[in-house]
Design a protein around this motif. Structure first.
Motif, PDB file in Angstrom:
ATOM      1  N   TYR A 160      39.615  37.137  28.863  1.00 30.96           N
ATOM      2  CA  TYR A 160      40.696  36.288  29.406  1.00 30.96           C
ATOM      3  C   TYR A 160      41.944  36.343  28.536  1.00 30.96           C
ATOM      4  N   ALA A 191      46.202  27.291  39.106  1.00 28.46           N
ATOM      5  CA  ALA A 191      46.411  27.242  37.647  1.00 28.46           C
ATOM      6  C   ALA A 191      46.820  25.849  37.169  1.00 28.46           C
ATOM      7  N   LYS A 195      37.596  42.134  37.919  1.00 24.42           N
ATOM      8  CA  LYS A 195      36.939  42.027  39.242  1.00 24.42           C
ATOM      9  C   LYS A 195      37.093  43.332  40.021  1.00 24.42           C
ATOM     10  N   THR A 196      38.308  43.896  39.973  1.00 22.46           N
ATOM     11  CA  THR A 196      38.565  45.147  40.692  1.00 22.46           C
ATOM     12  C   THR A 196      37.667  46.255  40.151  1.00 22.46           C
ATOM     13  N   HIS A 250      44.858  49.427  43.714  1.00 19.22           N
ATOM     14  CA  HIS A 250      44.978  48.065  43.189  1.00 19.22           C
ATOM     15  C   HIS A 250      45.818  48.001  41.919  1.00 19.22           C
ATOM     16  N   VAL A 281      28.971  34.769  37.180  1.00 20.28           N
ATOM     17  CA  VAL A 281      28.939  35.884  36.241  1.00 20.28           C
ATOM     18  C   VAL A 281      30.344  36.105  35.681  1.00 20.28           C
ATOM     19  N   ARG A 282      30.414  36.326  34.374  1.00 19.64           N
ATOM     20  CA  ARG A 282      31.687  36.627  33.714  1.00 19.64           C
ATOM     21  C   ARG A 282      31.723  38.119  33.426  1.00 19.64           C
ATOM     22  N   LEU A 290      37.794  34.778  46.144  1.00 15.46           N
ATOM     23  CA  LEU A 290      38.492  35.807  45.370  1.00 15.46           C
ATOM     24  C   LEU A 290      37.803  36.146  44.048  1.00 15.46           C
ATOM     25  N   LEU A 346      44.851  33.518  47.359  1.00 19.50           N
ATOM     26  CA  LEU A 346      44.803  32.382  46.436  1.00 19.50           C
ATOM     27  C   LEU A 346      46.226  31.985  46.045  1.00 19.50           C
ATOM     28  N   ILE A 378      46.673  37.556  26.929  1.00 17.97           N
ATOM     29  CA  ILE A 378      47.178  38.123  28.182  1.00 17.97           C
ATOM     30  C   ILE A 378      48.707  38.167  28.088  1.00 17.97           C
ATOM     31  N   TYR A 400      48.021  31.047  43.323  1.00 16.53           N
ATOM     32  CA  TYR A 400      47.768  31.099  41.880  1.00 16.53           C
ATOM     33  C   TYR A 400      48.313  29.862  41.162  1.00 16.53           C
ATOM     34  N   LEU A 432      40.576  53.804  44.691  1.00 17.25           N
ATOM     35  CA  LEU A 432      40.634  52.335  44.788  1.00 17.25           C
ATOM     36  C   LEU A 432      41.329  51.711  43.578  1.00 17.25           C
ATOM     37  N   LEU A 484      44.162  24.445  34.645  1.00 16.96           N
ATOM     38  CA  LEU A 484      44.587  24.519  33.237  1.00 16.96           C
ATOM     39  C   LEU A 484      45.245  23.220  32.779  1.00 16.96           C
ATOM     40  N   TYR A 533      39.216  25.705  30.702  1.00 11.10           N
ATOM     41  CA  TYR A 533      39.074  25.688  32.155  1.00 11.10           C
ATOM     42  C   TYR A 533      38.527  24.339  32.596  1.00 11.10           C
TER      43      TYR A 533
HETATM   44  C1  B12 Z   1      44.961  35.571  35.520  1.00 11.23           C
HETATM   45  C2  B12 Z   1      43.575  35.075  35.796  1.00 11.23           C
HETATM   46  C3  B12 Z   1      43.451  33.897  36.525  1.00 11.23           C
HETATM   47  C4  B12 Z   1      44.632  33.239  37.226  1.00 11.23           C
HETATM   48  C5  B12 Z   1      44.919  34.032  38.535  1.00 11.23           C
HETATM   49  C6  B12 Z   1      43.673  34.205  39.418  1.00 11.23           C
HETATM   50  C7  B12 Z   1      43.468  35.586  40.064  1.00 11.23           C
HETATM   51  N1  B12 Z   1      42.950  35.587  41.288  1.00 11.23           N
HETATM   52  O1  B12 Z   1      43.719  36.640  39.508  1.00 11.23           O
HETATM   53  C8  B12 Z   1      44.122  31.780  37.407  1.00 11.23           C
HETATM   54  C9  B12 Z   1      44.549  30.983  36.193  1.00 11.23           C
HETATM   55  C10 B12 Z   1      44.588  31.061  38.658  1.00 11.23           C
HETATM   56  C11 B12 Z   1      42.607  32.015  37.354  1.00 11.23           C
HETATM   57  C12 B12 Z   1      41.685  31.170  37.906  1.00 11.23           C
HETATM   58  C13 B12 Z   1      40.312  31.374  37.822  1.00 11.23           C
HETATM   59  N2  B12 Z   1      39.656  32.301  37.130  1.00 11.23           N
HETATM   60 CO1  B12 Z   1      40.548  33.774  36.280  1.00 11.23          CO
HETATM   61  N3  B12 Z   1      41.230  35.277  35.443  1.00 11.23           N
HETATM   62  C14 B12 Z   1      42.437  35.766  35.331  1.00 11.23           C
HETATM   63  C15 B12 Z   1      42.422  37.098  34.560  1.00 11.23           C
HETATM   64  C16 B12 Z   1      42.764  36.818  33.098  1.00 11.23           C
HETATM   65  C17 B12 Z   1      43.304  38.200  35.136  1.00 11.23           C
HETATM   66  C18 B12 Z   1      43.112  38.415  36.668  1.00 11.23           C
HETATM   67  C19 B12 Z   1      44.148  39.348  37.239  1.00 11.23           C
HETATM   68  O2  B12 Z   1      44.571  40.300  36.616  1.00 11.23           O
HETATM   69  N4  B12 Z   1      44.611  39.052  38.447  1.00 11.23           N
HETATM   70  C20 B12 Z   1      45.641  39.848  39.107  1.00 11.23           C
HETATM   71  C21 B12 Z   1      45.655  39.581  40.598  1.00 11.23           C
HETATM   72  C22 B12 Z   1      46.742  40.449  41.258  1.00 11.23           C
HETATM   73  O3  B12 Z   1      44.413  40.013  41.111  1.00 11.23           O
HETATM   74  P1  B12 Z   1      43.493  39.232  42.187  1.00 11.23           P
HETATM   75  O4  B12 Z   1      44.102  37.943  42.577  1.00 11.23           O
HETATM   76  O5  B12 Z   1      42.137  39.244  41.611  1.00 11.23           O
HETATM   77  O6  B12 Z   1      43.557  40.200  43.420  1.00 11.23           O
HETATM   78  C23 B12 Z   1      43.108  41.539  43.355  1.00 11.23           C
HETATM   79  C24 B12 Z   1      41.601  41.726  43.591  1.00 11.23           C
HETATM   80  O7  B12 Z   1      41.061  40.649  44.318  1.00 11.23           O
HETATM   81  C25 B12 Z   1      41.597  43.051  44.358  1.00 11.23           C
HETATM   82  N5  B12 Z   1      40.684  43.156  45.487  1.00 11.23           N
HETATM   83  C26 B12 Z   1      40.610  42.363  46.568  1.00 11.23           C
HETATM   84  N6  B12 Z   1      39.679  42.827  47.399  1.00 11.23           N
HETATM   85  C27 B12 Z   1      39.163  43.954  46.839  1.00 11.23           C
HETATM   86  C28 B12 Z   1      38.164  44.818  47.299  1.00 11.23           C
HETATM   87  C29 B12 Z   1      37.830  45.932  46.500  1.00 11.23           C
HETATM   88  C30 B12 Z   1      36.765  46.890  46.963  1.00 11.23           C
HETATM   89  C31 B12 Z   1      38.499  46.162  45.282  1.00 11.23           C
HETATM   90  C32 B12 Z   1      38.194  47.356  44.448  1.00 11.23           C
HETATM   91  C33 B12 Z   1      39.500  45.267  44.829  1.00 11.23           C
HETATM   92  C34 B12 Z   1      39.805  44.167  45.631  1.00 11.23           C
HETATM   93  O8  B12 Z   1      42.884  43.231  44.936  1.00 11.23           O
HETATM   94  C35 B12 Z   1      43.774  42.232  44.523  1.00 11.23           C
HETATM   95  C36 B12 Z   1      45.085  42.867  44.101  1.00 11.23           C
HETATM   96  O9  B12 Z   1      44.897  43.862  43.127  1.00 11.23           O
HETATM   97  C37 B12 Z   1      40.901  37.507  34.713  1.00 11.23           C
HETATM   98  C38 B12 Z   1      40.384  38.379  33.549  1.00 11.23           C
HETATM   99  C39 B12 Z   1      40.755  39.820  33.823  1.00 11.23           C
HETATM  100  N7  B12 Z   1      41.404  40.462  32.900  1.00 11.23           N
HETATM  101  O10 B12 Z   1      40.438  40.345  34.884  1.00 11.23           O
HETATM  102  C40 B12 Z   1      40.192  36.158  34.862  1.00 11.23           C
HETATM  103  C41 B12 Z   1      39.008  36.084  35.855  1.00 11.23           C
HETATM  104  C42 B12 Z   1      39.416  36.767  37.138  1.00 11.23           C
HETATM  105  N8  B12 Z   1      38.891  34.654  36.110  1.00 11.23           N
HETATM  106  C43 B12 Z   1      37.684  34.283  36.312  1.00 11.23           C
HETATM  107  C44 B12 Z   1      37.309  32.950  36.707  1.00 11.23           C
HETATM  108  C45 B12 Z   1      35.855  32.636  36.699  1.00 11.23           C
HETATM  109  C46 B12 Z   1      38.291  32.025  37.100  1.00 11.23           C
HETATM  110  C47 B12 Z   1      38.106  30.592  37.617  1.00 11.23           C
HETATM  111  C48 B12 Z   1      36.826  30.270  38.361  1.00 11.23           C
HETATM  112  C49 B12 Z   1      38.342  29.562  36.494  1.00 11.23           C
HETATM  113  C50 B12 Z   1      37.204  29.330  35.569  1.00 11.23           C
HETATM  114  N9  B12 Z   1      36.492  28.217  35.679  1.00 11.23           N
HETATM  115  O11 B12 Z   1      36.968  30.170  34.721  1.00 11.23           O
HETATM  116  C51 B12 Z   1      39.342  30.471  38.541  1.00 11.23           C
HETATM  117  C52 B12 Z   1      39.066  30.998  39.946  1.00 11.23           C
HETATM  118  C53 B12 Z   1      40.288  31.208  40.789  1.00 11.23           C
HETATM  119  C54 B12 Z   1      39.970  32.064  41.987  1.00 11.23           C
HETATM  120  N10 B12 Z   1      39.275  31.511  42.973  1.00 11.23           N
HETATM  121  O12 B12 Z   1      40.346  33.247  42.004  1.00 11.23           O
HETATM  122  C55 B12 Z   1      36.683  35.422  36.094  1.00 11.23           C
HETATM  123  C56 B12 Z   1      36.113  35.893  37.431  1.00 11.23           C
HETATM  124  C57 B12 Z   1      34.631  36.268  37.369  1.00 11.23           C
HETATM  125  C58 B12 Z   1      34.147  36.682  38.735  1.00 11.23           C
HETATM  126  N11 B12 Z   1      32.856  36.537  38.956  1.00 11.23           N
HETATM  127  O13 B12 Z   1      34.894  37.123  39.572  1.00 11.23           O
HETATM  128  C59 B12 Z   1      37.577  36.492  35.359  1.00 11.23           C
HETATM  129  C60 B12 Z   1      37.284  37.952  35.691  1.00 11.23           C
HETATM  130  C61 B12 Z   1      37.375  36.251  33.851  1.00 11.23           C
HETATM  131  C62 B12 Z   1      36.105  36.921  33.306  1.00 11.23           C
HETATM  132  N12 B12 Z   1      36.247  37.669  32.225  1.00 11.23           N
HETATM  133  O14 B12 Z   1      35.037  36.804  33.848  1.00 11.23           O
HETATM  134  N13 B12 Z   1      42.306  33.182  36.730  1.00 11.23           N
END
Ligand code: B12
Length: 261
Positions: free
Chosen positions: A101, A195, A120-121, A32, A146-147, A135, A189, A104, A191, A28, A199, A243
């Motif tokens: 966060y 954002a 998250k992954t 991803h 939860v963070r 998401l 989403l 980056i 993005y 997995l 932001l 945020y």
């Molecule tokens: C860049 C970033 C953003 C960007 C892009 C959002 C995004 N979806 O990634 C922006 C600025 C928009 C953003 C917004 C927010 N963010 Co942000 N963000 C990040 C950051 C720094 C990197 C995320 C990343 O690499 N994304 C890359 C993309 C490609 O990934 P993705 O969209 O998540 O999609 C992948 C997964 O969903 C996965 N996936 C989908 N289904 C499944 C199923 C399984 C089984 C598995 C294994 C994987 C999987 O596959 C996708 C492709 O790889 C992380 C910290 C970190 N290093 O992880 C925090 C983080 C994701 N953010 C967080 C939060 C809370 C927010 C906000 C609520 C803002 C806020 N108030 O803090 C919003 C919510 C937006 C939303 N609904 O998603 C938290 C999430 C906590 C949680 N419980 O999930 C994180 C983890 C920060 C932390 N340390 O806690 N964020």
């Protein structure tokens, strides 16, 4: 070497609410696009850590209370990460933690939209929760309130399994609550829409102000620098949380003991 369950107990004792372990060999992870061995040569395990937010602060409708809670939780995550690295070092294991966060990578194709590791992954693979319609990682205990953090180590620790059922029931409340309408019908989403709204007191806000100032006369510049919006941006920058939205978290009904709601 400590066993996985002994290590998890110790990490909980220093303040983590949730801890799980993923193996670097998890298919997995590859699916991803995660490559932990590029960050730590010889990496074998990933330790996923969750620290709960204060639901009352996130749902307060007051961004200052919400942001302060996030700052405190990130501080706790930083502390736990550092301490976990030290616990592992005492066992002779190497480890590295990935920021919750910032900083980056802003230069690559993703332009600040992809972390060194996607917490998250890793958390989903380590069994902390499932990826919800918003998401975010939805945990059975705290929903999305939860963070997350991740520690990569060369210690071989026995891995946890992903949850067999995703706690998200696709109720759609997060989608409806999003003020920017960034959670699309197909469950992806937008993005940049998220954002720009989220932001507005961070880099996009600074860019917008800089653009207004270019070529503007003294009176306009004074109007900008003495405005509360400008001061909000200054506060966000110095306090460490910019945020300006948590609606997709606060709308979620999952998690927390229902009787205590
Ligand atoms: C860049 C970033 C953003 C960007 C892009 C959002 C995004 N979806 O990634 C922006 C600025 C928009 C953003 C917004 C927010 N963010 Co942000 N963000 C990040 C950051 C720094 C990197 C995320 C990343 O690499 N994304 C890359 C993309 C490609 O990934 P993705 O969209 O998540 O999609 C992948 C997964 O969903 C996965 N996936 C989908 N289904 C499944 C199923 C399984 C089984 C598995 C294994 C994987 C999987 O596959 C996708 C492709 O790889 C992380 C910290 C970190 N290093 O992880 C925090 C983080 C994701 N953010 C967080 C939060 C809370 C927010 C906000 C609520 C803002 C806020 N108030 O803090 C919003 C919510 C937006 C939303 N609904 O998603 C938290 C999430 C906590 C949680 N419980 O999930 C994180 C983890 C920060 C932390 N340390 O806690 N964020």
């Amino acid at each position: 070497m400590l066993s996985a369950s002994e290590l998890k107990e110790q990490v909980k004792a220093i303040g983590a609410d949730l801890v799980g372990i993923a193996g670097v060999d998890s298919p997995l992870l590859r699916e991803h696009g995660e490559e932990p061995e590029k960050l730590l040569p010889g990496a074998r395990s990933l330790i996923s850590i969750g620290v709960a937010l204060n639901k009352a602060a996130v749902c307060s409708g007051n961004l200052r209370l919400d942001r302060y809670d996030t700052i405190c939780v990130y501080e706790r995550l930083n502390h736990i990460s550092l301490e976990t690295i030290r616990i592992l070092a005492r066992q002779g294991a190497g480890a590295i933690s990935v920021s919750p966060y910032l900083p980056i990578d802003m230069r690559g194709e993703s332009k600040g939209m992809r972390g060194e590791i996607n917490h998250k992954t890793v958390a989903a693979i380590a069994g902390l929760g499932g990826i919800g319609l918003n998401l975010l990682l939805i945990t059975p205990e705290f929903g999305p309130f939860v963070r997350l953090g991740t520690i990569i180590t060369d210690a071989a620790l026995s891995a946890d399994q992903p949850l067999s059922e995703n706690p998200c029931d696709l109720c759609g409340l997060c989608q409806n609550a999003c003020p920017a309408k960034a959670i699309r019908e197909d469950g992806t989403l937008d993005y940049s829409t998220c954002a720009s709204y989220l932001l507005r007191n961070g880099l996009p806000g600074i860019i917008a102000i800089a653009r207004k100032m270019i070529g503007a006369d003294e009176k306009v510049v004074k109007g900008i620098i003495y405005s509360p919006d400008f001061w909000d941006i200054w506060q966000s920058t110095v306090s460490g949380s910019f945020y300006s939205c948590s609606e997709c978290i606060s709308a979620c009904p999952i998690g927390f003991d229902k009787s205590s709601d």
